[in-house]
Design a protein around this motif. Structure first.
Motif: not given
Length: 121
Positions: A42-55
């Motif tokens: 799940l990648c989030y905050d794509k327009q600012e500081t994009e991060r990802s949570l992987t499970w």
């Protein structure tokens, strides 16, 4: 509202994958041959500081910042994952719950249940 991306490129060594997206999230899901989910990113905050949570089943979670590979005055490089700090579990889980209402309920509930299982800092 998240929508499914059609004609997602499939990789032989990954199993089947699906991709959902909106302005804030990208969700990529990997499936076993028996059609059960074995992992997601799940990648989030794509327009600012994009991060990802992987499970990944059997391995658990990883949380990363996405380094877009941009450096002023240099050719853009491929994005890479780099370790990141805290995951704001409650905020991201609630936002996902709200924005994923249009996708398959089984998928949205599975992802939401994993998000809220992310350990407290």
């Amino acid at each position: 509202m998240m929508i499914e991306i059609n004609n997602v490129k499939q990789y032989e060594d990954e199993g089947f994958r699906r991709w959902f997206s909106d302005d804030y999230f990208d969700l990529i899901i990997w499936y076993n041959d028996d059609k059960s989910i074995y992992g997601f990113q799940l990648c989030y905050d794509k327009q600012e500081t994009e991060r990802s949570l992987t499970w990944i089943a059997g391995r658990g979670f990883s949380h990363n910042k996405i380094d877009a590979g941009e450096a002023p005055g240099h050719t853009k490089m491929s994005p890479i994952l780099v370790p990141d700090g805290l995951f704001d579990r409650d905020t991201i889980a609630e936002r996902f719950k709200h924005t994923s209402q249009q996708i398959d309920r089984e998928i949205s509930q599975f992802i939401y249940s994993k998000l809220i299982m992310y350990p407290d800092a």
